[in-house]
Design a protein around this motif. Sequence first.
Motif, PDB file in Angstrom:
ATOM      1  N   ALA A 132       0.823  -1.217   0.000  1.00  0.00           N
ATOM      2  CA  ALA A 132       0.000   0.000   0.000  1.00  0.00           C
ATOM      3  C   ALA A 132       0.855   1.264   0.000  1.00  0.00           C
ATOM      4  N   THR A 133       2.022   1.209   0.643  1.00  0.00           N
ATOM      5  CA  THR A 133       2.909   2.366   0.684  1.00  0.00           C
ATOM      6  C   THR A 133       3.377   2.700  -0.730  1.00  0.00           C
ATOM      7  N   PRO A 134       3.124   3.913  -1.239  1.00  0.00           N
ATOM      8  CA  PRO A 134       3.571   4.243  -2.595  1.00  0.00           C
ATOM      9  C   PRO A 134       5.073   4.490  -2.637  1.00  0.00           C
ATOM     10  N   ARG A 135       5.679   4.188  -3.779  1.00  0.00           N
ATOM     11  CA  ARG A 135       7.104   4.486  -3.952  1.00  0.00           C
ATOM     12  C   ARG A 135       7.264   5.990  -4.017  1.00  0.00           C
ATOM     13  N   ASN A 136       8.156   6.517  -3.184  1.00  0.00           N
ATOM     14  CA  ASN A 136       8.358   7.968  -3.179  1.00  0.00           C
ATOM     15  C   ASN A 136       9.201   8.402  -4.376  1.00  0.00           C
ATOM     16  N   SER A 137       9.271   9.692  -4.616  1.00  0.00           N
ATOM     17  CA  SER A 137      10.086  10.204  -5.713  1.00  0.00           C
ATOM     18  C   SER A 137      11.552  10.166  -5.305  1.00  0.00           C
ATOM     19  N   LYS A 145      21.319   5.064  -4.297  1.00  0.00           N
ATOM     20  CA  LYS A 145      21.256   4.121  -3.174  1.00  0.00           C
ATOM     21  C   LYS A 145      21.758   4.846  -1.929  1.00  0.00           C
ATOM     22  N   SER A 146      20.843   5.467  -1.212  1.00  0.00           N
ATOM     23  CA  SER A 146      21.211   6.388  -0.143  1.00  0.00           C
ATOM     24  C   SER A 146      20.619   5.979   1.199  1.00  0.00           C
ATOM     25  N   HIS A 147      20.978   6.754   2.226  1.00  0.00           N
ATOM     26  CA  HIS A 147      20.432   6.542   3.567  1.00  0.00           C
ATOM     27  C   HIS A 147      18.960   6.914   3.669  1.00  0.00           C
ATOM     28  N   HIS A 148      18.400   7.507   2.624  1.00  0.00           N
ATOM     29  CA  HIS A 148      16.994   7.909   2.636  1.00  0.00           C
ATOM     30  C   HIS A 148      16.124   6.665   2.405  1.00  0.00           C
ATOM     31  N   TYR A 149      16.020   5.825   3.394  1.00  0.00           N
ATOM     32  CA  TYR A 149      15.385   4.523   3.225  1.00  0.00           C
ATOM     33  C   TYR A 149      14.055   4.397   3.958  1.00  0.00           C
ATOM     34  N   GLY A 150      13.550   5.523   4.448  1.00  0.00           N
ATOM     35  CA  GLY A 150      12.307   5.465   5.223  1.00  0.00           C
ATOM     36  C   GLY A 150      11.135   4.896   4.444  1.00  0.00           C
ATOM     37  N   ASN A 151      11.057   5.204   3.145  1.00  0.00           N
ATOM     38  CA  ASN A 151       9.965   4.692   2.329  1.00  0.00           C
ATOM     39  C   ASN A 151       9.996   3.170   2.253  1.00  0.00           C
ATOM     40  N   LEU A 154       8.828   1.711   5.670  1.00  0.00           N
ATOM     41  CA  LEU A 154       7.371   1.695   5.806  1.00  0.00           C
ATOM     42  C   LEU A 154       6.758   0.542   5.019  1.00  0.00           C
ATOM     43  N   ALA A 155       7.285   0.306   3.816  1.00  0.00           N
ATOM     44  CA  ALA A 155       6.797  -0.807   3.010  1.00  0.00           C
ATOM     45  C   ALA A 155       7.123  -2.135   3.673  1.00  0.00           C
ATOM     46  N   ARG A 156       8.307  -2.238   4.243  1.00  0.00           N
ATOM     47  CA  ARG A 156       8.721  -3.482   4.916  1.00  0.00           C
ATOM     48  C   ARG A 156       7.787  -3.828   6.072  1.00  0.00           C
TER      49      ARG A 156
END
Length: 283
Positions: A132-137, A145-151, A154-156
């Motif tokens: 359900a969590t949409p892929r962010n931009s 491939k960065s530390h910005h892994y919050g999206n 949430l999906a996990r």
Amino acid sequence: MDCWKNGEFLTKEQVTISPYDHGYLYGLGFFETFRTYNGEVFLWEQHWERLEKTLSAFRIELTYTKQELLQVVQGLTRRNGDEDGYFRLNVSAGVHDIGLQPDHYPNPTVLVMRKALPPTVRGTEKTASWIATPRNSPEGPTRVKSHHYGNNVLARFELPSLAEQEGFMCTASGIVAEGITSSIFWVQNGMLYTPSLDTGILNSITRQWLIDYTHTTGIPVKEGHYSREQVEQADELWVVNAVQEIVPIRKLETYHFPGNNGEIYRNVHAAYVDALPKGDELA
């Protein structure tokens, strides 16, 4: 030893990161994950090229050479009984004061971390479900491939485990994007399909290898914008990443697929195994 940091081999209990590191304060860090085969990194040049390009865009000066960091991987392998492992090469912006650095980052924190490979039999199937969590931009013009892994986190949370299942993410407009930790490929009527990079997905190294391979063998591949229904109607379905390799999907929600019996999957999988560094006892 589990880790190497800025020139020193350490255990995971010994390694520390300053809270003033901008990889912690602002998520300004980037990484590559890969595995070794008979002590060798597969597609090392491609991983290195992607990392260098990303660091250059964010003005982080890498203080070690490609060969020096490859020797670190080999050193960690020796310290773990010459067993192949799962590695993460991580470069964060380094220690600075609070506030955004206006110019560049000359002293990054460089880490190489190793853990044991999971005892998975090659070709083991997984199931998948829509997330359900949409892929962010992405962070910029293309995803890095960065530390910005919050999206992804949430999906996990939507799945009980990633060991036997993968979650498929779509963009906010409902276009199929990628798995939580993988790229998606499927076959229909002899044609191979995968989402295009302008959906905001990561151009994974294994994804690149697979597309390059199909171009050399005449398997038609199309990158584009696709709906869930197009994936659900596939004849074969797989996910790929550098650690799990090419993983066949046997079921997506209520839709069933041939899994590791798919004809094109078997051909591509065999070619991938054949391309790995020689002496791979897992093949």
